[in-house]
Scaffold this active site. Sequence first.
Site, PDB file in Angstrom:
ATOM      1  CB  CYS A  88      -0.911   0.001   1.228  1.00  0.00           C
ATOM      2  SG  CYS A  88      -2.042   1.397   1.280  1.00  0.00           S
ATOM      3  CD  GLU A 120      -0.603  -1.772  -5.304  1.00  0.00           C
ATOM      4  OE1 GLU A 120       0.387  -1.280  -5.900  1.00  0.00           O
ATOM      5  OE2 GLU A 120      -0.659  -1.916  -4.075  1.00  0.00           O
TER       6      GLU A 120
END
Length: 221
Positions: free
Chosen positions: A2, A105
């Site tokens: 992340c 992402e």
Amino acid sequence: MCGRFVLTLPDDEMARLFGAAPANDLPPVPNFNICPTNRVHAVVSDGAQRRLTAMRWGFLPHWYKTLTDGPLLINARAETIAEKPAFRAACRERRCILPATGFYEWTKDDAGNRLPWYIRPADGAPIAFAAVWQLWERGEERLVTCAIVTTGANDAMSAIHHRMPVTLAPDDYALWLGEDGKGAATLMSSAPEDRFVFHRVDAKVNSNRAHGADLIQPLVA
């Protein structure tokens, strides 16, 4: 992993959701492009009271002599967090929760271009990232720093990336924060397959200078 996330919840709403007393110096919200080294909202507990406070995203082990004395540790792998010298004490004693609305992402196309995706809960509920924190001090410089715990991606998320953040259900907050005794390691697993939905967004989010609600809008072909 992340590496960027989004937070749109007002401070008072976060305080209510987590049953935490808010600090007076919290970062501004909404923020649609929270980047490493930014100040972030974090929920901590001393066992008697929860606090909503600010931390620097980017964990600094106590042996770092400067802010750049080693790699920027924005994530901690669930599989090794209890063994790594940087994280093992924090994993036992200094766990926290980072509130979020969604996160980004990236995949790559055939030419190697980075293609961003916005990922959010399917039910629209807030996200609670499992995280650990560390107080770093050198002289008069004092920073409270943190890293998000990650684990292997579930099947749905693996189409985008092989890692994903560990996220907590409300019933698990007390255990992760150390209020319900031991056993927090059982929480470091992948989210259910139907937890998140995702869509492509514009590549302008690739810049850490980009801001605004349009960053999370679906990409129009």
